[in-house]
Design a protein around this motif. Structure first.
Motif, PDB file in Angstrom:
ATOM      1  N   PHE A   1       0.824  -1.219   0.000  1.00 26.60           N
ATOM      2  CA  PHE A   1       0.000   0.000   0.000  1.00 26.60           C
ATOM      3  C   PHE A   1       0.858   1.269   0.000  1.00 26.60           C
ATOM      4  O   PHE A   1       0.348   2.354   0.272  1.00 26.60           O
ATOM      5  N   ARG A   2       2.122   1.130  -0.325  1.00 26.81           N
ATOM      6  CA  ARG A   2       3.031   2.269  -0.231  1.00 26.81           C
ATOM      7  C   ARG A   2       2.543   3.483  -1.016  1.00 26.81           C
ATOM      8  O   ARG A   2       2.594   4.618  -0.539  1.00 26.81           O
ATOM      9  N   ASP A   3       2.053   3.266  -2.226  1.00 29.14           N
ATOM     10  CA  ASP A   3       1.628   4.387  -3.070  1.00 29.14           C
ATOM     11  C   ASP A   3       0.311   5.002  -2.606  1.00 29.14           C
ATOM     12  O   ASP A   3      -0.038   6.110  -3.026  1.00 29.14           O
ATOM     13  N   ASP A   4      -0.429   4.296  -1.758  1.00 30.12           N
ATOM     14  CA  ASP A   4      -1.709   4.799  -1.272  1.00 30.12           C
ATOM     15  C   ASP A   4      -1.628   5.340   0.151  1.00 30.12           C
ATOM     16  O   ASP A   4      -2.587   5.932   0.648  1.00 30.12           O
ATOM     17  N   CYS A   5      -0.513   5.130   0.820  1.00 32.61           N
ATOM     18  CA  CYS A   5      -0.404   5.407   2.257  1.00 32.61           C
ATOM     19  C   CYS A   5      -0.053   6.865   2.536  1.00 32.61           C
ATOM     20  O   CYS A   5       0.974   7.376   2.082  1.00 32.61           O
ATOM     21  N   TYR A   6      -0.879   7.508   3.339  1.00 32.23           N
ATOM     22  CA  TYR A   6      -0.657   8.912   3.725  1.00 32.23           C
ATOM     23  C   TYR A   6       0.664   9.062   4.477  1.00 32.23           C
ATOM     24  O   TYR A   6       1.467   9.950   4.179  1.00 32.23           O
ATOM     25  N   ALA A   7       0.906   8.186   5.475  1.00 37.02           N
ATOM     26  CA  ALA A   7       2.108   8.321   6.290  1.00 37.02           C
ATOM     27  C   ALA A   7       3.374   8.130   5.474  1.00 37.02           C
ATOM     28  O   ALA A   7       4.373   8.838   5.678  1.00 37.02           O
ATOM     29  N   ALA A   8       3.369   7.179   4.527  1.00 42.68           N
ATOM     30  CA  ALA A   8       4.543   6.936   3.691  1.00 42.68           C
ATOM     31  C   ALA A   8       4.811   8.124   2.767  1.00 42.68           C
ATOM     32  O   ALA A   8       5.959   8.506   2.543  1.00 42.68           O
ATOM     33  N   GLN A   9       3.764   8.715   2.247  1.00 41.56           N
ATOM     34  CA  GLN A   9       3.919   9.837   1.317  1.00 41.56           C
ATOM     35  C   GLN A   9       4.425  11.097   2.007  1.00 41.56           C
ATOM     36  O   GLN A   9       5.199  11.861   1.434  1.00 41.56           O
ATOM     37  N   TYR A  10       3.995  11.303   3.264  1.00 41.40           N
ATOM     38  CA  TYR A  10       4.331  12.549   3.955  1.00 41.40           C
ATOM     39  C   TYR A  10       5.288  12.358   5.138  1.00 41.40           C
ATOM     40  O   TYR A  10       5.546  13.298   5.891  1.00 41.40           O
ATOM     41  N   GLY A  11       5.831  11.155   5.284  1.00 41.16           N
ATOM     42  CA  GLY A  11       6.797  10.915   6.346  1.00 41.16           C
ATOM     43  C   GLY A  11       6.225  11.042   7.744  1.00 41.16           C
ATOM     44  O   GLY A  11       6.898  11.521   8.668  1.00 41.16           O
ATOM     45  N   LYS A  12       5.011  10.577   7.956  1.00 42.67           N
ATOM     46  CA  LYS A  12       4.324  10.734   9.241  1.00 42.67           C
ATOM     47  C   LYS A  12       4.233   9.410  10.025  1.00 42.67           C
ATOM     48  O   LYS A  12       3.410   9.290  10.929  1.00 42.67           O
ATOM     49  N   GLN A  13       5.077   8.471   9.697  1.00 40.68           N
ATOM     50  CA  GLN A  13       4.970   7.148  10.333  1.00 40.68           C
ATOM     51  C   GLN A  13       5.094   7.231  11.863  1.00 40.68           C
ATOM     52  O   GLN A  13       4.394   6.511  12.574  1.00 40.68           O
ATOM     53  N   GLN A  14       5.962   8.093  12.367  1.00 40.46           N
ATOM     54  CA  GLN A  14       6.178   8.158  13.820  1.00 40.46           C
ATOM     55  C   GLN A  14       5.139   9.024  14.527  1.00 40.46           C
ATOM     56  O   GLN A  14       5.053   8.997  15.757  1.00 40.46           O
ATOM     57  N   GLU A  15       4.345   9.763  13.767  1.00 34.43           N
ATOM     58  CA  GLU A  15       3.312  10.610  14.368  1.00 34.43           C
ATOM     59  C   GLU A  15       1.970   9.884  14.489  1.00 34.43           C
ATOM     60  O   GLU A  15       1.104  10.308  15.256  1.00 34.43           O
ATOM     61  N   LEU A  16       1.824   8.826  13.731  1.00 34.98           N
ATOM     62  CA  LEU A  16       0.538   8.128  13.695  1.00 34.98           C
ATOM     63  C   LEU A  16       0.694   6.684  14.174  1.00 34.98           C
ATOM     64  O   LEU A  16       1.696   6.030  13.851  1.00 34.98           O
ATOM     65  N   PRO A  17      -0.257   6.168  14.940  1.00 29.24           N
ATOM     66  CA  PRO A  17      -1.488   6.837  15.365  1.00 29.24           C
ATOM     67  C   PRO A  17      -1.254   7.787  16.537  1.00 29.24           C
ATOM     68  O   PRO A  17      -0.216   7.726  17.203  1.00 29.24           O
ATOM     69  N   VAL A  18      -2.235   8.647  16.789  1.00 38.21           N
ATOM     70  CA  VAL A  18      -2.165   9.609  17.884  1.00 38.21           C
ATOM     71  C   VAL A  18      -2.785   8.987  19.130  1.00 38.21           C
ATOM     72  O   VAL A  18      -3.874   8.418  19.075  1.00 38.21           O
ATOM     73  N   LYS A  19      -2.068   9.089  20.241  1.00 36.37           N
ATOM     74  CA  LYS A  19      -2.583   8.568  21.502  1.00 36.37           C
ATOM     75  C   LYS A  19      -2.221   9.518  22.626  1.00 36.37           C
ATOM     76  O   LYS A  19      -1.101  10.028  22.668  1.00 36.37           O
ATOM     77  N   SER A  20      -3.176   9.766  23.521  1.00 37.98           N
ATOM     78  CA  SER A  20      -2.926  10.658  24.644  1.00 37.98           C
ATOM     79  C   SER A  20      -1.707  10.199  25.418  1.00 37.98           C
ATOM     80  O   SER A  20      -1.442   9.003  25.536  1.00 37.98           O
ATOM     81  N   LYS A  21      -0.978  11.151  25.969  1.00 39.52           N
ATOM     82  CA  LYS A  21       0.212  10.817  26.739  1.00 39.52           C
ATOM     83  C   LYS A  21      -0.139   9.973  27.946  1.00 39.52           C
ATOM     84  O   LYS A  21      -1.157  10.186  28.592  1.00 39.52           O
ATOM     85  N   LYS A  22       0.725   9.033  28.252  1.00 37.22           N
ATOM     86  CA  LYS A  22       0.505   8.169  29.400  1.00 37.22           C
ATOM     87  C   LYS A  22       0.709   8.954  30.693  1.00 37.22           C
ATOM     88  O   LYS A  22       1.517   9.875  30.760  1.00 37.22           O
ATOM     89  N   THR A  23      -0.041   8.573  31.704  1.00 36.67           N
ATOM     90  CA  THR A  23       0.113   9.202  32.999  1.00 36.67           C
ATOM     91  C   THR A  23       1.418   8.719  33.651  1.00 36.67           C
ATOM     92  O   THR A  23       1.936   7.651  33.336  1.00 36.67           O
ATOM     93  N   THR A  24       1.947   9.537  34.536  1.00 35.97           N
ATOM     94  CA  THR A  24       3.176   9.178  35.235  1.00 35.97           C
ATOM     95  C   THR A  24       2.956   7.946  36.104  1.00 35.97           C
ATOM     96  O   THR A  24       1.922   7.810  36.760  1.00 35.97           O
ATOM     97  N   LYS A  25       3.925   7.058  36.082  1.00 34.01           N
ATOM     98  CA  LYS A  25       3.804   5.842  36.884  1.00 34.01           C
ATOM     99  C   LYS A  25       3.836   6.172  38.371  1.00 34.01           C
ATOM    100  O   LYS A  25       4.642   6.989  38.819  1.00 34.01           O
ATOM    101  N   ARG A  26       2.969   5.531  39.117  1.00 33.01           N
ATOM    102  CA  ARG A  26       2.966   5.662  40.570  1.00 33.01           C
ATOM    103  C   ARG A  26       4.135   4.873  41.149  1.00 33.01           C
ATOM    104  O   ARG A  26       4.365   3.721  40.776  1.00 33.01           O
ATOM    105  N   LYS A  27       4.873   5.472  42.075  1.00 30.83           N
ATOM    106  CA  LYS A  27       6.008   4.800  42.707  1.00 30.83           C
ATOM    107  C   LYS A  27       5.569   4.181  44.028  1.00 30.83           C
ATOM    108  O   LYS A  27       4.847   4.796  44.808  1.00 30.83           O
ATOM    109  N   ARG A  28       6.011   2.948  44.257  1.00 30.13           N
ATOM    110  CA  ARG A  28       5.709   2.245  45.502  1.00 30.13           C
ATOM    111  C   ARG A  28       6.970   1.563  46.001  1.00 30.13           C
ATOM    112  O   ARG A  28       7.796   1.091  45.201  1.00 30.13           O
ATOM    113  N   TYR A  29       7.102   1.483  47.317  1.00 23.12           N
ATOM    114  CA  TYR A  29       8.285   0.889  47.942  1.00 23.12           C
ATOM    115  C   TYR A  29       7.834  -0.300  48.786  1.00 23.12           C
ATOM    116  O   TYR A  29       6.955  -0.181  49.636  1.00 23.12           O
TER     117      TYR A  29
END
Length: 356
Positions: free
Chosen positions: A204-232
């Motif tokens: 699908f290289r010729d049809d792929c938006y990310a391949a055409q515009y170099g957006k492979q590392q931007e997609l998919p979009v996901k909200s940032k993960k919350t900070t891990k809780r520390k426990r001892y």
């Protein structure tokens, strides 16, 4: 949105050439498909394969799993994490065995009513075992569709999941639902990978938006993960008269239903120091052998663990916090108890100390 031409046909052609040889793809048994899907949640295939084979060997049918003690199931699950999956698996097996006489629900809607079975697992079983044309949407499918179509919707949102499911089903050949869903997930796992997608050989290289515009590392979009809780956590294996003191973790928290040695827990390192001085005989606690400091990462938590082993004289008084809630087990009985993997691995490394 303009649909990619011949998408399903090209995808299935790719799948026939590149699919991995995995045992759950050689069966239409809904029980084994269900097992594989639950085990592979949050788990790499290479790791999950051994667990799948072990479960099938111990519990060849849903009736066998339903009749097994939950402690045995948790022990077999040890090391996979997310132990609620194992508890839900066992509960659903009992429902199927008792209420459905071992017959698996044959539709997506019925499967969704089983404990621990969400949209993804229900869709996988319904399509793989019963050919119901319902799309499976997992992280691989999100990635493939987001990159192909340039979709910047946040995949952590429920409405986005519905959108992607509808898009996938729009491409799905109704008579090849199982192969199509398998192909979508396989394509994301093998070709359209998270970090280094194989764009040069992608059909699908010729049809792929990310391949055409170099957006492979931007997609998919996901909200940032919350900070891990520390426990001892500070653990001690107390050994007296040939037995180890262990306690089942019953509170609704990590490792519920698993067994662990004596534990002191704190929210900070400073608080841990104070607890060791005030709530436990500090001198006794520090006499332990083979003390290890371990950093153990969970999805939403970061655990700082120190753990050791301590021989007690036959007539030694127990620390106050050991008097209730636990019991004494032989090393062999301890082996059979379901334990957090970090505890189990430490015990294996140092069990020779019990004979010194």
């Amino acid at each position: 949105m303009k649909m990619i031409p011949r998408f399903a046909g090209r995808l299935l052609e790719w799948y026939r050439l590149h699919q991995r040889d995995l045992p759950w793809r050689k069966t239409r048994d809904p029980y084994r498909i269900w097992l594989s899907e639950v085990i592979l949640q949050q788990t790499r295939v290479a790791q999950g394969l051994a667990y799948y084979e072990r479960f099938v060997e111990h519990y060849p049918t849903v009736h066998h799993l339903a009749k097994a003690p939950i402690e045995e199931v948790l022990r077999l699950w040890q090391g996979l994490g997310y132990y609620s999956r194992a508890r839900n698996l066992h509960a659903a097996a009992r429902t199927i065995s008792i209420q459905w006489a071992g017959r698996f629900p044959a539709s997506y809607d019925e499967l969704r009513r089983l404990k621990g079975v969400g949209d993804y697992t229900a869709a996988a079983i319904a399509s793989f075992a019963f050919d119901e044309p319902v799309a499976v949407v997992d992280g691989n499918v999100f990635r493939v569709l987001a990159r192909l179509y340039g979709l910047y919707d946040d995949i952590s949102r429920t409405k986005t999941k519905h959108k992607f499911k509808a898009l996938s089903e729009a491409h799905m050949p109704p008579q090849e639902a199982a192969a199509y869903n398998q192909a979508m997930m396989e394509f994301g796992a093998v070709q359209c990978t998270p970090q280094k997608p194989l764009c040069m050989t992608c059909p699908f290289r010729d049809d792929c938006y990310a391949a055409q515009y170099g957006k492979q590392q931007e997609l998919p979009v996901k909200s940032k993960k919350t900070t891990k809780r520390k426990r001892y956590l500070s653990y001690r294996f107390f050994y007296r008269n040939g037995k180890l003191w262990m306690q089942e973790r019953k509170q609704k928290d990590i490792w519920k239903g698993l067994y662990e040695p004596a534990r002191i827990e704190a929210a900070t390192a400073r608080e841990m120091e104070q607890l060791l001085q005030n709530e436990a005989p500090a001198a006794l606690w520090q006499q332990a052998q083979a003390i290890e400091q371990i950093r153990h990462l969970l999805t939403h938590q970061e655990l700082f663990i120190d753990i050791g082993m301590l021989h007690l004289p036959p007539d030694a008084a127990l620390p106050p916090f050991l008097k209730d809630g636990g019991d004494w087990f032989t090393p062999e009985e301890c082996d059979a108890l379901p334990k957090p993997i970090v505890i189990a691995q430490y015990f294996e490394r140092h069990r020779h100390l019990l004979h010194e």
